[in-house]
Design an enzyme around this catalytic site. Sequence first.
Site, mmCIF file in Angstrom:
data_model
loop_
_atom_site.group_PDB
_atom_site.id
_atom_site.type_symbol
_atom_site.label_atom_id
_atom_site.label_comp_id
_atom_site.label_asym_id
_atom_site.label_seq_id
_atom_site.Cartn_x
_atom_site.Cartn_y
_atom_site.Cartn_z
ATOM 1 N N LYS A 1 56.541 49.527 73.294
ATOM 2 C CA LYS A 1 58.014 49.565 73.285
ATOM 3 C C LYS A 1 58.429 49.747 71.829
ATOM 4 O O LYS A 1 58.536 48.796 71.071
ATOM 5 C CB LYS A 1 58.547 48.231 73.839
ATOM 6 C CG LYS A 1 59.931 48.248 74.431
ATOM 7 C CD LYS A 1 61.012 48.819 73.559
ATOM 8 C CE LYS A 1 61.798 47.826 72.781
ATOM 9 N NZ LYS A 1 62.589 48.435 71.704
ATOM 10 N N GLU B 1 53.961 39.299 64.233
ATOM 11 C CA GLU B 1 54.064 39.705 62.819
ATOM 12 C C GLU B 1 55.553 39.703 62.506
ATOM 13 O O GLU B 1 56.269 40.624 62.886
ATOM 14 C CB GLU B 1 53.482 41.108 62.621
ATOM 15 C CG GLU B 1 51.991 41.214 62.866
ATOM 16 C CD GLU B 1 51.146 40.627 61.740
ATOM 17 O OE1 GLU B 1 51.707 40.236 60.702
ATOM 18 O OE2 GLU B 1 49.927 40.544 61.923
ATOM 19 N N GLU C 1 65.367 37.500 53.936
ATOM 20 C CA GLU C 1 64.999 38.875 53.582
ATOM 21 C C GLU C 1 66.260 39.707 53.410
ATOM 22 O O GLU C 1 67.066 39.781 54.338
ATOM 23 C CB GLU C 1 64.283 39.543 54.756
ATOM 24 C CG GLU C 1 62.881 39.198 55.031
ATOM 25 C CD GLU C 1 62.397 39.947 56.263
ATOM 26 O OE1 GLU C 1 61.359 40.569 56.168
ATOM 27 O OE2 GLU C 1 63.050 39.907 57.332
ATOM 28 N N CYS D 1 58.410 44.182 55.516
ATOM 29 C CA CYS D 1 58.256 42.724 55.636
ATOM 30 C C CYS D 1 57.527 42.138 54.443
ATOM 31 O O CYS D 1 57.621 40.946 54.190
ATOM 32 C CB CYS D 1 57.492 42.413 56.905
ATOM 33 S SG CYS D 1 55.959 43.337 56.980
HETATM 34 P P1 NAP Z 1 63.802 43.414 65.596
HETATM 35 O O1 NAP Z 1 65.253 43.570 65.719
HETATM 36 O O2 NAP Z 1 63.202 42.099 65.898
HETATM 37 O O3 NAP Z 1 63.166 44.533 66.523
HETATM 38 C C1 NAP Z 1 61.764 44.693 66.658
HETATM 39 C C2 NAP Z 1 61.471 45.245 68.042
HETATM 40 O O4 NAP Z 1 61.854 44.264 69.018
HETATM 41 C C3 NAP Z 1 62.264 46.504 68.382
HETATM 42 O O5 NAP Z 1 61.474 47.338 69.180
HETATM 43 C C4 NAP Z 1 63.428 45.945 69.174
HETATM 44 O O6 NAP Z 1 64.000 46.898 70.031
HETATM 45 C C5 NAP Z 1 62.728 44.862 69.965
HETATM 46 N N1 NAP Z 1 63.585 43.830 70.516
HETATM 47 C C6 NAP Z 1 64.791 43.415 70.089
HETATM 48 N N2 NAP Z 1 65.245 42.425 70.904
HETATM 49 C C7 NAP Z 1 64.296 42.218 71.853
HETATM 50 C C8 NAP Z 1 64.167 41.342 72.969
HETATM 51 N N3 NAP Z 1 65.101 40.453 73.275
HETATM 52 N N4 NAP Z 1 63.046 41.428 73.724
HETATM 53 C C9 NAP Z 1 62.090 42.320 73.426
HETATM 54 N N5 NAP Z 1 62.154 43.171 72.387
HETATM 55 C C10 NAP Z 1 63.239 43.117 71.602
HETATM 56 O O7 NAP Z 1 63.288 43.803 64.136
HETATM 57 P P2 NAP Z 1 63.607 45.135 63.321
HETATM 58 O O8 NAP Z 1 64.977 44.999 62.750
HETATM 59 O O9 NAP Z 1 63.302 46.346 64.137
HETATM 60 O O10 NAP Z 1 62.505 45.068 62.187
HETATM 61 C C11 NAP Z 1 62.689 44.411 60.993
HETATM 62 C C12 NAP Z 1 61.974 43.072 60.998
HETATM 63 O O11 NAP Z 1 60.591 43.265 61.262
HETATM 64 C C13 NAP Z 1 62.028 42.381 59.656
HETATM 65 O O12 NAP Z 1 62.291 41.017 59.824
HETATM 66 C C14 NAP Z 1 60.623 42.585 59.110
HETATM 67 O O13 NAP Z 1 60.232 41.632 58.160
HETATM 68 C C15 NAP Z 1 59.808 42.542 60.337
HETATM 69 N N6 NAP Z 1 58.518 43.190 60.142
HETATM 70 C C16 NAP Z 1 57.411 42.407 60.089
HETATM 71 C C17 NAP Z 1 56.176 42.990 59.858
HETATM 72 C C18 NAP Z 1 54.933 42.143 59.781
HETATM 73 O O14 NAP Z 1 53.856 42.707 59.856
HETATM 74 N N7 NAP Z 1 55.022 40.829 59.642
HETATM 75 C C19 NAP Z 1 56.069 44.375 59.696
HETATM 76 C C20 NAP Z 1 57.225 45.153 59.770
HETATM 77 C C21 NAP Z 1 58.451 44.530 60.001
HETATM 78 P P3 NAP Z 1 65.254 47.802 69.593
HETATM 79 O O15 NAP Z 1 65.022 48.236 68.172
HETATM 80 O O16 NAP Z 1 65.188 48.927 70.553
HETATM 81 O O17 NAP Z 1 66.441 46.924 69.720
#
Ligand code: NAP
Length: 493
Positions: A187, A262, A393, A296
Site C-alpha cells: 500500500k 519504521e 521532526e 526520517c
Molecule cells: P504517514 O502519514 O504515516 O503515511 C505513511 C503511509 O501510511 C502512507 O501510505 C499512508 O497512506 C498510510 N496511512 C495513513 N493513515 C493510515 C491508516 N489509518 N491505516 C493504514 N495506513 C495509513 O507518513 P508520511 O507522511 O507518508 O511519511 C512521513 C513519515 O514517515 C515521517 O514521520 C518519517 O520520519 C517517517 N519515515 C520513517 C522512516 C523509517 O525508516 N523510520 C523512513 C521514511 C519515513 P496515504 O499517504 O495514502 O495517506
Amino acid sequence: MDAQNLTARLKSSGLLRSQALIGGKWIDAYDGKTIKVHNPATGEVITEVPCMGSKETNDAISSSYDAFYSWSKRTAAERSRHLRKWYDLLIAHREELGQLITLEQGKPLTEAMGEVTYGANFIEFFSEEAKRVYGDIIPSPLADRRLLVLKQPVGVVGAITPWNFPLAMITRKVGPALACGCTVIIKPSEFTPLTALAAAELALQAGIPPGAVNVVMGNASDIGDALLASPQVRKITFTGSTAVGKKLMAGASATVKKISLELGGNAPCIVFDDADIDVAVKGALGAKFRNSGQTCVCANRIIVQEGIYEKFADAFSKAVQNLKVGDGFSEGVAQGPLINEAALHKVESFVQDALSKGAKVLLGGKRHSLGRTFYEPTVLSDVKSEMLISREEVFGPVAPLLRFKTEEEAIRMANDTNAGLAAYIFTNNVQRSWRVTEALEYGLVGVNEGLISTEVAPFGGIKQSGLGREGSKYGIDEYLELKYMCLGNMTGN
Ligand code: NAP
C-alpha cells in the site's frame, strides 16, 4: 525537461501504470473512483490511479494467500533467481524509475537515480540472502531425541509505505519477504503510487508469479483496516509517521499479527569542538538537506559545542547558501519542493514558533520566490530544546543550531526525545566517538559521516521510532517464524 513529453515516453515504456495490481491483473477501483497524482514542482496532474478500499484489499489478500502456497514451496534458489532478475530490470530501467520518482515526489533527478540504485540493492542483497535461511540442530538433553529449528515464512504480509522514498521503502520490505517465501500486498502513499506500480510491473516481468506482489492504493484507513482485520495477513510492515504506526500496532493486536515499524525520528547531529570543521559541515549538510529535509534520518537538531559554534554556523550557512532550489529536473538543483501544502505549513509554523521564542534567522526563513511548496534552505541559530522545532521532526529544509558546553550536556540534549532512529556525531577523538555512541539512545549512529544508510547494515529505531530492523542479514528475520521440531524414538531400529 518537458513534463508532457516525459509522461508520454514513460507511458510508452509501459512503466507509467494507472491501475492497481491484484492477482497479476491490472485493475481499476470497483466503483471507478480515482485519485489524482500531482507533480509537486508544478502542480500538474501526472495521471489518476484507482481509489480503492476494503473490497479490493480483501481480494488482494485472497490472491496473496493463494500465491503463498506455491511461492513458499519453491526452492530458495528459484526465488533467488526471480529476485535477481527483478534487480537487473530495476537497474536496466534506472533512468525511467528515477524520472518517475522526481515527477511524483519532487526530489532532484540525481538523488532520485540514487534512490533507484539504493532501492534495487535491497532486492539484490535479499536475492542472495534467500539462499542463507539456515535452521539449527540443538544438542539434545535426551539420548533418544533429536531437536531441530526450522525457519519458515510468516505468510501474507501487508506493507504500508510513505511518500519520501517511493521505491526504497518498498524494496527493503518486499525483498526479504519474497526471499524467504512470503507474499505481499503493498500500500504505497497516495502521493507516490506510480513508482510502486512501475516496480510491480518489473516484478511481473521478472517472473515473480501473479499474486505474490499486489499493489492497492486509495483510502488509507480502509485499506489498513482490511489488512489488520484479516486473519490471513500474518504480518504488517509499516514505514511512516509515529501516529499511524501506533494505530497499526494497536490494530494488529486483534489478530495477533507480527508487526515491524519504521517511524519518525528527531535526529541530533552533535558537533564537538575537536571536530574537523569541513567534515562536520559536509556531513551535517548531507544529513539535513537530503530530499529537502524530508527523511526520517534527517538531522533535526544540530547541536554544536560553544568553542566551535560561531565558526561552524558561518561555514555551514555558506554551504547551505550554495544549494540551488528548483524543479528536480533542472540542472544543478539540490533542493526540490516540499511534498504538499500541509508540509509547507508545518515548516512555516515550526519556524514561527522558534522565532517567537528567541531563535534568529541566519539564512532563509521563508517561502521561496518560486512559489508553490518551495521553501528557502534555512539556518536558525539560538534554538533551544523547548522549541517545537527541537521537539518534533520539521521534515523540511530548516537547520536549527543549538549550543552546548559539555559532552554530558550534549548527550542529555540528544536523548531528550521520544524518538530514537538516527544520530550523528562529529569529533576527532576516538575514545569520545565510542563513549558518545554507546550513550546515545538511537538505532543508528553516524560518526563523522552524514549519509549512513545501506542495504548491508541494519536500519531501524528504538524508543518510539519503531520496532524491528530492515536490510542486512538481520532484516530477513522479520519475515520468518521459528518452528521447533522434536524427533523422538531415535534410538530404536
Ligand atoms: P504517514 O502519514 O504515516 O503515511 C505513511 C503511509 O501510511 C502512507 O501510505 C499512508 O497512506 C498510510 N496511512 C495513513 N493513515 C493510515 C491508516 N489509518 N491505516 C493504514 N495506513 C495509513 O507518513 P508520511 O507522511 O507518508 O511519511 C512521513 C513519515 O514517515 C515521517 O514521520 C518519517 O520520519 C517517517 N519515515 C520513517 C522512516 C523509517 O525508516 N523510520 C523512513 C521514511 C519515513 P496515504 O499517504 O495514502 O495517506
